[in-house]
Enzyme design. Sequence first.
Site, PDB file in Angstrom:
ATOM      1  N   ASP A  64      -9.586  28.972  88.830  1.00 40.27           N
ATOM      2  CA  ASP A  64      -8.635  28.394  87.877  1.00 40.27           C
ATOM      3  C   ASP A  64      -9.227  28.171  86.486  1.00 40.27           C
ATOM      4  OD1 ASP A  64     -10.390  26.430  88.661  1.00 40.27           O
ATOM      5  OD2 ASP A  64      -8.892  24.963  89.266  1.00 40.27           O
ATOM      6  N   HIS A  65     -10.549  28.105  86.390  1.00 38.76           N
ATOM      7  CA  HIS A  65     -11.167  27.779  85.095  1.00 38.76           C
ATOM      8  C   HIS A  65     -11.378  29.015  84.231  1.00 38.76           C
ATOM      9  CE1 HIS A  65     -11.790  23.810  86.727  1.00 38.76           C
ATOM     10  NE2 HIS A  65     -12.441  23.408  85.651  1.00 38.76           N
ATOM     11  N   ASP A 119     -15.881  19.128  90.974  1.00 33.81           N
ATOM     12  CA  ASP A 119     -15.120  18.948  89.740  1.00 33.81           C
ATOM     13  C   ASP A 119     -14.803  17.463  89.621  1.00 33.81           C
ATOM     14  OD1 ASP A 119     -13.280  20.818  87.730  1.00 33.81           O
ATOM     15  OD2 ASP A 119     -12.544  18.775  88.043  1.00 33.81           O
ATOM     16  N   ARG A 379      -8.981  14.827  78.687  1.00 32.98           N
ATOM     17  CA  ARG A 379     -10.208  14.663  77.879  1.00 32.98           C
ATOM     18  C   ARG A 379      -9.976  15.152  76.457  1.00 32.98           C
ATOM     19  NH1 ARG A 379     -14.274  16.368  82.733  1.00 32.98           N
ATOM     20  NH2 ARG A 379     -14.268  14.254  83.554  1.00 32.98           N
ATOM     21  N   SER A 536     -17.464  15.928  82.653  1.00 28.74           N
ATOM     22  CA  SER A 536     -17.487  16.960  83.694  1.00 28.74           C
ATOM     23  C   SER A 536     -18.631  16.788  84.681  1.00 28.74           C
ATOM     24  CB  SER A 536     -17.614  18.323  83.017  1.00 28.74           C
ATOM     25  OG  SER A 536     -18.199  19.262  83.880  1.00 28.74           O
ATOM     26  N   ARG A 538     -20.213  19.260  85.854  1.00 28.52           N
ATOM     27  CA  ARG A 538     -20.993  20.502  85.825  1.00 28.52           C
ATOM     28  C   ARG A 538     -22.488  20.238  85.978  1.00 28.52           C
ATOM     29  NH1 ARG A 538     -18.840  21.449  79.714  1.00 28.52           N
ATOM     30  NH2 ARG A 538     -16.965  21.059  80.921  1.00 28.52           N
TER      31      ARG A 538
HETATM   32  C1  MIC Z   1     -13.640  19.529  83.103  1.00 29.43           C
HETATM   33  O1  MIC Z   1     -12.500  19.099  83.135  1.00 29.43           O
HETATM   34  O2  MIC Z   1     -14.495  19.140  82.287  1.00 29.43           O
HETATM   35  C2  MIC Z   1     -14.054  20.588  84.125  1.00 29.43           C
HETATM   36  C3  MIC Z   1     -14.232  21.849  83.405  1.00 29.43           C
HETATM   37  O3  MIC Z   1     -13.028  20.762  85.072  1.00 29.43           O
HETATM   38  C4  MIC Z   1     -15.321  20.106  84.810  1.00 29.43           C
HETATM   39  C5  MIC Z   1     -15.942  21.088  85.704  1.00 29.43           C
HETATM   40  C6  MIC Z   1     -16.733  22.145  84.986  1.00 29.43           C
HETATM   41  O4  MIC Z   1     -17.376  21.871  83.982  1.00 29.43           O
HETATM   42  O5  MIC Z   1     -16.732  23.267  85.493  1.00 29.43           O
HETATM   43  C7  MIC Z   1     -15.167  18.802  85.584  1.00 29.43           C
HETATM   44  O6  MIC Z   1     -14.266  18.050  85.333  1.00 29.43           O
HETATM   45  O7  MIC Z   1     -16.018  18.489  86.429  1.00 29.43           O
HETATM   46 FE1  SF4 Z   2      -9.177  22.180  84.721  1.00 29.50          FE
HETATM   47 FE2  SF4 Z   2     -10.905  20.165  84.367  1.00 29.50          FE
HETATM   48 FE3  SF4 Z   2      -8.852  20.529  82.687  1.00 29.50          FE
HETATM   49 FE4  SF4 Z   2      -8.388  19.708  85.120  1.00 29.50          FE
HETATM   50  S1  SF4 Z   2      -9.524  18.621  83.565  1.00 29.50           S
HETATM   51  S2  SF4 Z   2      -7.263  21.290  84.034  1.00 29.50           S
HETATM   52  S3  SF4 Z   2      -9.925  20.800  86.308  1.00 29.50           S
HETATM   53  S4  SF4 Z   2     -10.589  21.914  82.998  1.00 29.50           S
END
Ligand code: MIC
Ligand code: SF4
Length: 642
Positions: A64-65, A119, A379, A536, A538
Site C-alpha cells: 500500500d505504501h 507500522d 501527520r 513512523s 520505520r
Molecule cells: C507513516 O505513516 O509514517 C508510515 C509510512 O506508515 C510508517 C511506516 C513506514 O515508514 O514505512 C509508520 O507509520 O510506521
Molecule cells: Fe499509510 Fe502511514 Fe499514511 Fe496510514 S499514516 S496512510 S499507513 S503512510
Amino acid sequence: MGDSACYKILKSHLVEGRCEAGEEIGITIDQTLTQDATGTMAYLQFEAMDIPRVKTELSVSYVDHNTLQMGFENADDHKYLQTMNSKYGIYYSKAGNGICHQVHLERFGRPGATLLGSDSHTPTGGGIGMIAIGAGGLDVAVAMGGGPFYMTCPKVVNIQLIGTLRPWVTAKDVILKVLELLTTRGNVGSVVEYTGPGINTLSVPERATITNMGAELGVTTSLFPSDQVTRQFLKAQSREDAWVEILPDPDASYAKIIEIDLSTLEPMVACPHSPDNIKNISDIKGMKVDQVAIGSCTNASYKDLATVATILKNKKAHPSVSFIVAPGSRQVFEMLAKDGLLTHLIASGARIMESACGFCIGSGQAPITEGISLRTNNRNFEGRSGTSTGQIYLVSPETAALSALTGTLADPLDQPADEYPSIPMPESFIIDDSMIIPPFTSNEPVFRGPNIGDPPYTEPLMNEIQGTIGLKVGDKITTDHIMPAGPRLKFRSNIPEYSRYVFENVNPEFSGYTLENKKKGIFTAIIAGHSYGQGSSREHAAICPMYLGVRVVIAKSFERIHSTNLINFGILPLIFNDEKDYGKIDTSQDFAIHDVPSLVKKGTYIPVHVNGTIVNCTLFASGRQREILLDGGLLNYTKKKV
Ligand code: MIC
Ligand code: SF4
C-alpha cells in the site's frame, strides 16, 4: 478492583512477567501485519531466522505504501513479497486492495486478539477491541517466528466519552481534542481506553479514526471495548463469528480518567508542523487553501467518503484548489461505485487516486511552494508532504470537502445542522477477497530483484566506543527527519543506498562524512532533545544510521518504537541525567565510552566522556534488552536462541 479491557486482553496473552504498570511483559501475538515499505526488510530478517513457516494464527502482508512503481524497484519488492509470503504461510494483499489498517479492520481484525504490525498506525485495530501495536519490522519478524512481544506493561488512561457529537462535528475532532489535551509528548508507556455512554454513538470506522491517530500521542495503543456496535460492523463484513464481547469490569481501575463531553466539541484543525498544534477551526477559518487531500488510514472509510460525496453532490471544487480523494480500500471504492457516490466525487472535479497511502507518505501530490494543504490524514511533519515549505493542516473529511468547494478553510458549523449528511452504516459491505492471495498457492521460487539487499549485519557490542558527535538536533525529531520517505521510499530494501539519505533534509552532508569516519574506525554519536524518533515505526531510522557507524544517541527523551528499534540494531539510546548537559555538547566534539559491555551488563549508569568531561547518562533497558545490545542486535540474539 476489576480489569480494564486492555488488561483483560494482555492477561489472556501473558507469557512472561507480571501485568503491572511499568513492568516488562512478554505477550503472545495472534496476528501480524506488515506493509511493503517496512515489510521487505521484516521478511528478509524472518528468512535469516531459518524458520520454515510463520507460527502465528494469521500473518498478512499488504502492499500500500510504494505503489507508484517509478522504476523497477517497487515492482521487484512486490514480487519478492508475494513469492516469499506464499512460501512461508503469509497472506498477501496486492497493491490496489487498500491501506493495510483499513483492510485489516474490514477483513481480519478480531476483538480480543493481539496484533503486531510493522507500522505505527496498527492501533487502528483498537477500533474493534483488539490490542493492536506498532513495532519495528524485526520485532514483527520475531513474532511471526512465534516469539513473544516484549513491552512495558502500560498504565491505562481512561477517556470517558459522554454526550453526542453535534452534526458536522466528527470523530476526527474527538482525537484532535485528545491531542490538544495530552499532546504528542509524555505519553510513552500508556494505553488509552475509551469508555462511557458516548461510545455507543460512534461506529467502528469512527472509533478506528480515533485509535489510528492515537499513534500521534506516542501511546503504546488505544482501544474501544468490543460491544454490539463492533458486532454489527463484523456482521456487515460477514464476520460475525469473529465477534466476542470485551468490556472493562464495572470497577476497572485506571491510572487516570479524563471526561470528554462530545456535545461540547467543535471542528478542530492540527496546524503545521505537529499533530498537537491544535486550533478551533472557527479561529482561523477563511484562510486560502491551495490543496485538499482526502484519504489515508485515518479517514477514508466508506462512511467518510460517502459523507464527502454527499456534500459534493452537484457542486464543483473551487478552480484554484487541487483536490484529491483516495479511498482507503478497494471495498470502500467499490461500495462508492455501486451506490453511485463515486459519480458525485468525479463530477465535483476530484482527482481519484488509487486505494493506497499516496499523498500521506509524500508519494505524489506534493503541494505547491509554501502551499496550504488541508489533509485528512494523521501527520503533518515538516517536509513529509514532499514540499519542504508546504503547510499541512489536518482536518476532518467534512471540513476538507466544504473547503474544497470554497477554496478557503470552511467551518462546518456554518452549515445548517439539518443539512448534515448522516450516513448510516451499511448493513452489508461488498465482500470480495480476490486480491488477497492465500499462502501456499504458488510454488514459484522466491524472487529477488537487484534492489533487494541482505538484511543488515551487526557486530556484538564493542569494548570501546569512540568517535565524534556527528549531529546535534532539537526536540521532536521524527523518523521522517531521520530517514525520509517520499521519493526515497523505493530504497527500503537496499540499506547501502537508503543510508545515503539519512538526515538528508537536516544535514545533507551527514551520511557522507559519517560513513567516511566509520571506514577510519571513528564512530558517531547523535545528540537530541525531547521525543527523539517520534512518528513512523520505520526501523530504517535505526538500521541506516547503524550502517553509517552511529553507535550512540543521547537524548532528553525517546519515543517508544524508535528506542526499541535502536536497541534492536545495537545502538545505545542514552538519556541525559541532567538536561543541562545538552547545552554543553556540540557537533564535532570527541566522545568515548569505555568498557561498554561491562557497563551495559552492570546497570543503568553510563558515563560518556565528551571533550574531556563526563556526561552522566542512563540506559533504560530491560535485562533482555541488555543481552540484545551485548549480542549486537535482536537478529543475532534471536538466531542464538533459535
Ligand atoms: C507513516 O505513516 O509514517 C508510515 C509510512 O506508515 C510508517 C511506516 C513506514 O515508514 O514505512 C509508520 O507509520 O510506521
Ligand atoms: Fe499509510 Fe502511514 Fe499514511 Fe496510514 S499514516 S496512510 S499507513 S503512510
